[in-house]
Design an enzyme around this catalytic site. Structure first.
Site, PDB file in Angstrom:
ATOM      1  N   LYS A  51       0.851  -1.197   0.000  1.00  0.00           N
ATOM      2  CA  LYS A  51       0.000   0.000   0.000  1.00  0.00           C
ATOM      3  C   LYS A  51       0.883   1.244   0.000  1.00  0.00           C
ATOM      4  O   LYS A  51       1.764   1.396   0.843  1.00  0.00           O
ATOM      5  CB  LYS A  51      -0.883   0.012   1.257  1.00  0.00           C
ATOM      6  CG  LYS A  51      -1.810   1.216   1.328  1.00  0.00           C
ATOM      7  CD  LYS A  51      -2.643   1.182   2.599  1.00  0.00           C
ATOM      8  CE  LYS A  51      -2.069   1.966   3.730  1.00  0.00           C
ATOM      9  NZ  LYS A  51      -2.303   3.404   3.701  1.00  0.00           N
TER      10      LYS A  51
ATOM     11  N   ASP B 157      -3.536   4.351  -1.705  1.00  0.00           N
ATOM     12  CA  ASP B 157      -4.452   4.776  -0.637  1.00  0.00           C
ATOM     13  C   ASP B 157      -4.402   6.297  -0.480  1.00  0.00           C
ATOM     14  O   ASP B 157      -3.811   6.811   0.456  1.00  0.00           O
ATOM     15  CB  ASP B 157      -4.057   4.078   0.670  1.00  0.00           C
ATOM     16  CG  ASP B 157      -5.053   4.336   1.793  1.00  0.00           C
ATOM     17  OD1 ASP B 157      -6.232   4.630   1.497  1.00  0.00           O
ATOM     18  OD2 ASP B 157      -4.651   4.236   2.963  1.00  0.00           O
TER      19      ASP B 157
ATOM     20  N   LYS C 228      -7.341   8.053  -0.618  1.00  0.00           N
ATOM     21  CA  LYS C 228      -8.644   8.387   0.000  1.00  0.00           C
ATOM     22  C   LYS C 228      -9.254   9.653  -0.624  1.00  0.00           C
ATOM     23  O   LYS C 228      -9.446  10.677   0.030  1.00  0.00           O
ATOM     24  CB  LYS C 228      -8.502   8.573   1.513  1.00  0.00           C
ATOM     25  CG  LYS C 228      -7.964   7.361   2.243  1.00  0.00           C
ATOM     26  CD  LYS C 228      -7.972   7.583   3.750  1.00  0.00           C
ATOM     27  CE  LYS C 228      -7.371   6.434   4.504  1.00  0.00           C
ATOM     28  NZ  LYS C 228      -5.922   6.272   4.357  1.00  0.00           N
TER      29      LYS C 228
ATOM     30  N   ASP D 123     -13.553  14.678  -3.110  1.00  0.00           N
ATOM     31  CA  ASP D 123     -13.553  15.945  -3.851  1.00  0.00           C
ATOM     32  C   ASP D 123     -14.824  15.964  -4.698  1.00  0.00           C
ATOM     33  O   ASP D 123     -15.701  15.118  -4.522  1.00  0.00           O
ATOM     34  CB  ASP D 123     -12.275  16.031  -4.714  1.00  0.00           C
ATOM     35  CG  ASP D 123     -11.809  17.466  -4.930  1.00  0.00           C
ATOM     36  OD1 ASP D 123     -12.673  18.323  -5.231  1.00  0.00           O
ATOM     37  OD2 ASP D 123     -10.609  17.738  -4.822  1.00  0.00           O
TER      38      ASP D 123
ATOM     39  N   THR E  46     -10.326   4.060  11.081  1.00  0.00           N
ATOM     40  CA  THR E  46     -10.106   3.226  12.280  1.00  0.00           C
ATOM     41  C   THR E  46      -9.464   4.040  13.416  1.00  0.00           C
ATOM     42  O   THR E  46      -9.389   3.572  14.544  1.00  0.00           O
ATOM     43  CB  THR E  46      -9.216   2.015  11.939  1.00  0.00           C
ATOM     44  OG1 THR E  46      -8.118   2.449  11.141  1.00  0.00           O
ATOM     45  CG2 THR E  46      -9.998   0.965  11.177  1.00  0.00           C
TER      46      THR E  46
ATOM     47  N   ARG F 194       2.815  -0.059  10.886  1.00  0.00           N
ATOM     48  CA  ARG F 194       3.853   0.033  11.924  1.00  0.00           C
ATOM     49  C   ARG F 194       4.260  -1.290  12.563  1.00  0.00           C
ATOM     50  O   ARG F 194       5.460  -1.484  12.823  1.00  0.00           O
ATOM     51  CB  ARG F 194       3.426   1.059  12.982  1.00  0.00           C
ATOM     52  CG  ARG F 194       3.562   2.487  12.454  1.00  0.00           C
ATOM     53  CD  ARG F 194       2.777   3.487  13.249  1.00  0.00           C
ATOM     54  NE  ARG F 194       1.349   3.383  12.968  1.00  0.00           N
ATOM     55  CZ  ARG F 194       0.432   4.212  13.442  1.00  0.00           C
ATOM     56  NH1 ARG F 194       0.797   5.200  14.244  1.00  0.00           N
ATOM     57  NH2 ARG F 194      -0.835   4.062  13.127  1.00  0.00           N
TER      58      ARG F 194
HETATM   59  O1  C5P Z   1       0.637   1.621  11.030  1.00  0.00           O
HETATM   60  P1  C5P Z   1      -0.766   1.093  10.880  1.00  0.00           P
HETATM   61  O2  C5P Z   1      -0.831  -0.417  10.867  1.00  0.00           O
HETATM   62  O3  C5P Z   1      -1.737   1.730  11.853  1.00  0.00           O
HETATM   63  O4  C5P Z   1      -1.176   1.567   9.416  1.00  0.00           O
HETATM   64  C1  C5P Z   1      -2.488   1.489   8.954  1.00  0.00           C
HETATM   65  C2  C5P Z   1      -2.541   2.019   7.562  1.00  0.00           C
HETATM   66  O5  C5P Z   1      -3.867   1.929   7.108  1.00  0.00           O
HETATM   67  C3  C5P Z   1      -2.107   3.470   7.423  1.00  0.00           C
HETATM   68  O6  C5P Z   1      -1.352   3.564   6.227  1.00  0.00           O
HETATM   69  C4  C5P Z   1      -3.391   4.245   7.300  1.00  0.00           C
HETATM   70  O7  C5P Z   1      -3.275   5.339   6.443  1.00  0.00           O
HETATM   71  C5  C5P Z   1      -4.324   3.209   6.678  1.00  0.00           C
HETATM   72  N1  C5P Z   1      -5.742   3.383   6.969  1.00  0.00           N
HETATM   73  C6  C5P Z   1      -6.257   3.423   8.241  1.00  0.00           C
HETATM   74  N2  C5P Z   1      -7.607   3.594   8.449  1.00  0.00           N
HETATM   75  C7  C5P Z   1      -8.426   3.690   7.414  1.00  0.00           C
HETATM   76  C8  C5P Z   1      -7.918   3.632   6.120  1.00  0.00           C
HETATM   77  C9  C5P Z   1      -6.555   3.459   5.922  1.00  0.00           C
HETATM   78  O8  C5P Z   1      -5.508   3.291   9.207  1.00  0.00           O
HETATM   79  N3  C5P Z   1      -9.717   3.784   7.604  1.00  0.00           N
END
Ligand code: C5P
Length: 230
Positions: free
Chosen positions: A31, A58, A60, A63, A117, A205
Site C-alpha cells: 500500500k 491509498d 482516500k 472531492d 479506524t 507500523r
Molecule cells: O501503522 P498502521 O498499521 O496503523 O497503518 C495502517 C494504515 O492503514 C495506514 O497507512 C493508514 O493510512 C491506513 N488506513 C487506516 N484507516 C483507514 C484507512 C486506511 O488506518 N480507515
C-alpha cells in the site's frame, strides 16, 4: 480467504523498495499512501509493480465528482490494482469514480473508506453515531454506488458481511497482541480480523517499525493462517 497488505508508510523510496524486496515473496500486496506518494510519485508505483507487487494506492479521494473521476482514471492508467475514496463523498462522487473506468482494459478495485479506524466514538465531527454504526450505514450504500468494497475496522466486518455479503472488507487497525495501538482506536488482532471475515488486512507500523520486518510478518501470517488465509 484474507490477504495481507503491507502499508509502506516510510519517508523514502529506497526504504520502501528494500522492504518490498525483503517481503514480496510472502506479502502479495503493498500500500502506497499519502507520505510516500508525495515523495516518490507514480514512478515508484511502476517500480513496485515491476517487483511483482499488487498495488493499493491509498489516497482516500474526497472531492467533487468530476475531480475524483479524473483522478481515479489517472490512477487506473498507472496500473494501480486497488484505490480508495471516502464514502462520505456520497453517491454522485462514488458513481462517477466507478464510471471513469469505462472502456479501460483493466481497472482497479474501488474501495470506500467508511469511518477511519483512528476514530473513537464522539470524535467524528458532526456525527453522533458510533463509528461502527456509521461504518455499517455507509457500507450498506456502497454496493449501490458501484464500489467493490469498504475500508472498515475488524470490529465491523461481521455486521457488514451480514448485511452486504458481496462487499469486500479491507481492515486497517490491525495490532498483534501487545503491539502499541498508536493513533488507531478501533483495533483487532490479525486472528480476530480473519475470524470476523476480513478479505484484506492492512498492516503498517507493526511490520515497518519491527526490528525484523520479516519475522514480524511471519508471525502475523501464522496467526492469520490459524483462521484460514490466502
Ligand atoms: O501503522 P498502521 O498499521 O496503523 O497503518 C495502517 C494504515 O492503514 C495506514 O497507512 C493508514 O493510512 C491506513 N488506513 C487506516 N484507516 C483507514 C484507512 C486506511 O488506518 N480507515
Amino acid at each position: 480467504m484474507a490477504q495481507l497488505v503491507l502499508a509502506l508508510d516510510v519517508p523514502e523510496r529506497d526504504k520502501a523498495l528494500s522492504l518490498v524486496r525483503d517481503l514480496a515473496d510472502i506479502v502479495p500486496w503493498c500500500k502506497v499512501g499519502l507520505e510516500l506518494f508525495i515523495l516518490a510519485g507514480p514512478a515508484l508505483l511502476r517500480e513496485l509493480k515491476a517487483l511483482g507487487c499488487k498495488i493499493f494506492l491509498d489516497l482516500k479521494f474526497y472531492d467533487t465528482p468530476h475531480t475524483v473521476g479524473q483522478a481515479a482514471r489517472a490512477a487506473a492508467a498507472v496500473g494501480v490494482d486497488l484505490l480508495t475514496l471516502h464514502c462520505q463523498g456520497g453517491e454522485r462522487m462514488c458513481k462517477t469514480a466507478r464510471e471513469a473506468f469505462a472502456g479501460m482494459a483493466a481497472r482497479p478495485l474501488l474501495f470506500g473508506v467508511t469511518a477511519l479506524t483512528s476514530f473513537a466514538h464522539g470524535e467524528m465531527p458532526g456525527i453522533d453515531a458510533a463509528p461502527s454504526d456509521f461504518a455499517l450505514f455507509l457500507a450498506k450504500r456502497a454496493i449501490g454506488w458501484g464500489l467493490d468494497g469498504v475500508v472498515c475496522s475488524g470490529l465491523e466486518v461481521g455486521p457488514v458481511k451480514e448485511s452486504c455479503p458481496d462487499l469486500l472488507c479491507l481492515c486497517p487497525g490491525i495490532r498483534p497482541a501487545g503491539a502499541a495501538a498508536g493513533d488507531q482506536r478501533r483495533v483487532v488482532t490479525p486472528g480476530e480480523a480473519v475470524r470476523n471475515g476480513a478479505d484484506f488486512l492492512v498492516v503498517g507500523r507493526p511490520i515497518v517499525q519491527a526490528a525484523s520486518p520479516r519475522t514480524a510478518t511471519r508471525l502475523i501470517l501464522r496467526e492469520m493462517e490459524r483462521y484460514g488465509f490466502q
